[in-house]
Design an enzyme around this catalytic site. Structure first.
Site, PDB file in Angstrom:
ATOM      1  N   GLY A   1       0.069   4.403   0.079  1.00 25.47           N
ATOM      2  CA  GLY A   1      -0.355   5.430   1.043  1.00 25.47           C
ATOM      3  C   GLY A   1       0.249   5.166   2.415  1.00 25.47           C
ATOM      4  O   GLY A   1       0.762   6.074   3.085  1.00 25.47           O
ATOM      5  N   LYS A   2       0.217   3.888   2.828  1.00 30.92           N
ATOM      6  CA  LYS A   2       0.780   3.518   4.139  1.00 30.92           C
ATOM      7  C   LYS A   2       2.286   3.779   4.158  1.00 30.92           C
ATOM      8  O   LYS A   2       2.828   4.291   5.134  1.00 30.92           O
ATOM      9  CB  LYS A   2       0.576   2.019   4.402  1.00 30.92           C
ATOM     10  CG  LYS A   2      -0.837   1.600   4.702  1.00 30.92           C
ATOM     11  CD  LYS A   2      -0.804   0.091   5.002  1.00 30.92           C
ATOM     12  CE  LYS A   2      -2.169  -0.476   5.283  1.00 30.92           C
ATOM     13  NZ  LYS A   2      -2.099  -1.904   5.628  1.00 30.92           N
TER      14      LYS A   2
ATOM     15  N   ASN B   1       0.834  -1.201   0.000  1.00 32.52           N
ATOM     16  CA  ASN B   1       0.000   0.000   0.000  1.00 32.52           C
ATOM     17  C   ASN B   1       0.877   1.263   0.000  1.00 32.52           C
ATOM     18  O   ASN B   1       1.551   1.561   0.984  1.00 32.52           O
ATOM     19  CB  ASN B   1      -0.899  -0.051   1.243  1.00 32.52           C
ATOM     20  CG  ASN B   1      -1.933   1.050   1.261  1.00 32.52           C
ATOM     21  OD1 ASN B   1      -1.603   2.205   1.015  1.00 32.52           O
ATOM     22  ND2 ASN B   1      -3.156   0.692   1.546  1.00 32.52           N
TER      23      ASN B   1
ATOM     24  N   ASP C   1      -1.867  -3.362   9.714  1.00 38.15           N
ATOM     25  CA  ASP C   1      -3.192  -3.706   9.227  1.00 38.15           C
ATOM     26  C   ASP C   1      -4.166  -2.662   9.740  1.00 38.15           C
ATOM     27  O   ASP C   1      -4.033  -2.168  10.867  1.00 38.15           O
ATOM     28  CB  ASP C   1      -3.638  -5.104   9.641  1.00 38.15           C
ATOM     29  CG  ASP C   1      -4.783  -5.554   8.753  1.00 38.15           C
ATOM     30  OD1 ASP C   1      -4.532  -5.834   7.569  1.00 38.15           O
ATOM     31  OD2 ASP C   1      -5.937  -5.570   9.216  1.00 38.15           O
TER      32      ASP C   1
ATOM     33  N   GLU D   1      -4.226 -12.544   4.462  1.00 35.72           N
ATOM     34  CA  GLU D   1      -4.907 -11.978   5.636  1.00 35.72           C
ATOM     35  C   GLU D   1      -6.136 -12.791   6.010  1.00 35.72           C
ATOM     36  O   GLU D   1      -6.971 -13.052   5.135  1.00 35.72           O
ATOM     37  CB  GLU D   1      -5.373 -10.550   5.334  1.00 35.72           C
ATOM     38  CG  GLU D   1      -4.233  -9.594   5.134  1.00 35.72           C
ATOM     39  CD  GLU D   1      -4.697  -8.175   4.806  1.00 35.72           C
ATOM     40  OE1 GLU D   1      -5.858  -7.832   5.101  1.00 35.72           O
ATOM     41  OE2 GLU D   1      -3.885  -7.433   4.249  1.00 35.72           O
TER      42      GLU D   1
HETATM   43  O1  LIG Z   1      -0.102  -4.587   1.798  1.00 38.81           O
HETATM   44  P1  LIG Z   1      -0.959  -4.166   2.953  1.00 38.81           P
HETATM   45  O2  LIG Z   1      -0.204  -3.394   4.003  1.00 38.81           O
HETATM   46  O3  LIG Z   1      -1.776  -5.287   3.528  1.00 38.81           O
HETATM   47  O4  LIG Z   1      -1.952  -3.065   2.322  1.00 38.81           O
HETATM   48  P2  LIG Z   1      -3.526  -3.129   2.180  1.00 38.81           P
HETATM   49  O5  LIG Z   1      -3.969  -1.988   1.321  1.00 38.81           O
HETATM   50  O6  LIG Z   1      -3.929  -4.515   1.763  1.00 38.81           O
HETATM   51  O7  LIG Z   1      -3.963  -2.811   3.649  1.00 38.81           O
HETATM   52  P3  LIG Z   1      -5.005  -3.496   4.644  1.00 38.81           P
HETATM   53  O8  LIG Z   1      -5.134  -4.941   4.421  1.00 38.81           O
HETATM   54  O9  LIG Z   1      -4.610  -3.020   6.009  1.00 38.81           O
HETATM   55  O10 LIG Z   1      -6.349  -2.859   4.162  1.00 38.81           O
HETATM   56  C1  LIG Z   1      -6.911  -1.831   4.792  1.00 38.81           C
HETATM   57  C2  LIG Z   1      -7.670  -1.015   3.798  1.00 38.81           C
HETATM   58  O11 LIG Z   1      -8.290  -0.006   4.598  1.00 38.81           O
HETATM   59  C3  LIG Z   1      -8.247   1.219   3.930  1.00 38.81           C
HETATM   60  N1  LIG Z   1      -7.414   2.098   4.732  1.00 38.81           N
HETATM   61  C4  LIG Z   1      -6.456   1.719   5.580  1.00 38.81           C
HETATM   62  N2  LIG Z   1      -5.917   2.755   6.186  1.00 38.81           N
HETATM   63  C5  LIG Z   1      -6.541   3.826   5.715  1.00 38.81           C
HETATM   64  C6  LIG Z   1      -6.399   5.202   5.970  1.00 38.81           C
HETATM   65  O12 LIG Z   1      -5.512   5.675   6.824  1.00 38.81           O
HETATM   66  N3  LIG Z   1      -7.178   6.040   5.298  1.00 38.81           N
HETATM   67  C7  LIG Z   1      -8.059   5.570   4.408  1.00 38.81           C
HETATM   68  N4  LIG Z   1      -8.268   4.284   4.114  1.00 38.81           N
HETATM   69  C8  LIG Z   1      -7.505   3.405   4.776  1.00 38.81           C
HETATM   70  C9  LIG Z   1      -7.695   0.939   2.562  1.00 38.81           C
HETATM   71  O13 LIG Z   1      -8.777   0.582   1.720  1.00 38.81           O
HETATM   72  C10 LIG Z   1      -6.823  -0.260   2.787  1.00 38.81           C
HETATM   73  O14 LIG Z   1      -6.595  -0.894   1.562  1.00 38.81           O
END
Ligand SMILES: O=P(O)(O)OP(=O)(O)OP(=O)(O)OC[C@H]1O[C@@H](n2cnc3c(O)ncnc32)[C@H](O)[C@@H]1O
Length: 196
Positions: free
Chosen positions: A11-12, A9, A65, A36
Site C-alpha cells: 500500500g505504501k 508494504n 514509518d 523497528e
Molecule cells: O516495511 P514497512 O515499511 O515497515 O511496512 P509496515 O507495514 O511494517 O509499516 P509500519 O511499520 O509503518 O506499520 C504501520 C502500520 O500502520 C498501518 N498503516 C500505516 N499507514 C497507513 C495508512 O495510510 N492507512 C491505513 N493504515 C496504515 C498499517 O497497519 C501498517 O502496517
C-alpha cells in the site's frame, strides 16, 4: 530520477509511486525487513530504519514509518500499530473502542538518504474511527485502517474514496510532496556545484 523505497508494504509503495511520478521520480521497491523499536516516537523509528538501510550500503533510498493513535488511549497503538493489528484485528479494535472516544489520527514520517544527506518529513491526518465497525470488513493491502478511518470533514471512510480523494487526506502524500521538493532542490544544488 530513481529513488529506492525500502518497504514491505504494498500500500505504501503504490502511494509513493503515484505521488512521486508527478515529480518525475521513479520509485523502485526494495522489500527488505527492517527491525523497528517498540517504543518512542514515529520519527525515532523512521530514523532507525534509515540507519539500518544505510548500514546495508544503500543510498538514494527512503523509508517510511506510520501509525494510528487513538485519543482514548495515550500514545497507543502508535509505533506498535502493525504488531497490535496483526494480533487483534478488527474484532480487537472494535472491543478496544466500544463506548470510547472514537477520535483518532494517523502520524507518518519519511526519511530519505540522498548522496549521504538526510531529509526527514512528517505529517498527520486527523479523523475518527467508524462506529460501529461492521463484521464483514476487508482490509486494504498493507493499510488496514483505511476501511474504518473517516478523515475530519468527511462522512466516508478512506477506503470508499477514489485514489485522488484519498490523496487529499493522506499524511503520507503530504510528506512525500515535501520530500520531492527537497530532493529536487538537492539535485539543483548538486548541479550548481558540478557546473561551477
Ligand atoms: O516495511 P514497512 O515499511 O515497515 O511496512 P509496515 O507495514 O511494517 O509499516 P509500519 O511499520 O509503518 O506499520 C504501520 C502500520 O500502520 C498501518 N498503516 C500505516 N499507514 C497507513 C495508512 O495510510 N492507512 C491505513 N493504515 C496504515 C498499517 O497497519 C501498517 O502496517
Amino acid at each position: 530520477m530513481k529513488l529506492q523505497f525500502a518497504t514491505q508494504n504494498e500500500g505504501k509503495l503504490a502511494e509513493a509511486k503515484r505521488v512521486l511520478s508527478r515529480f518525475g521520480i521513479d520509485v523502485i521497491g526494495l522489500p527488505v525487513d527492517l527491525w523497528e523499536p517498540s517504543s518512542g516516537e514515529i520519527q525515532t523509528v523512521t530514523m532507525e530504519k534509515l540507519r539500518q538501510i544505510r548500514r546495508m550500503g544503500y543510498d538514494r533510498v527512503m523509508v517510511d514509518d506510520a501509525g494510528i493513535f487513538f485519543a482514548a488511549y495515550d500514545h497507543f497503538p502508535g509505533v506498535l500499530t502493525k504488531r497490535v493489528f496483526d494480533r487483534i484485528g478488527y474484532r480487537g479494535v472494535r472491543k478496544l473502542l466500544e463506548g470510547e472516544d472514537r477520535t483518532a489520527w494517523f502520524e507518518g514520517c519519511i526519511a530519505v538518504s540522498w548522496d549521504g544527506r538526510t531529509g526527514l518529513f512528517s505529517a498527520r491526518t486527523s479523523g475518527r474511527i467508524l462506529d460501529p465497525i461492521p463484521d464483514d470488513i476487508r482490509p486494504e493491502a498493507g493499510l488496514p485502517f483505511n476501511p474504518i478511518f473517516i478523515p475530519d470533514g468527511e462522512t466516508r471512510v478512506l477506503a470508499a474514496m477514489t485514489p485522488e480523494e484519498q490523496m487529499k487526506h493522506s499524511y503520507r502524500s503530504r510528506a512525500l510532496e515535501q520530500m520531492a521538493e527537497w530532493l529536487l532542490n538537492q539535485q539543483r544544488e548538486g548541479f550548481h556545484l558540478f557546473s561551477r
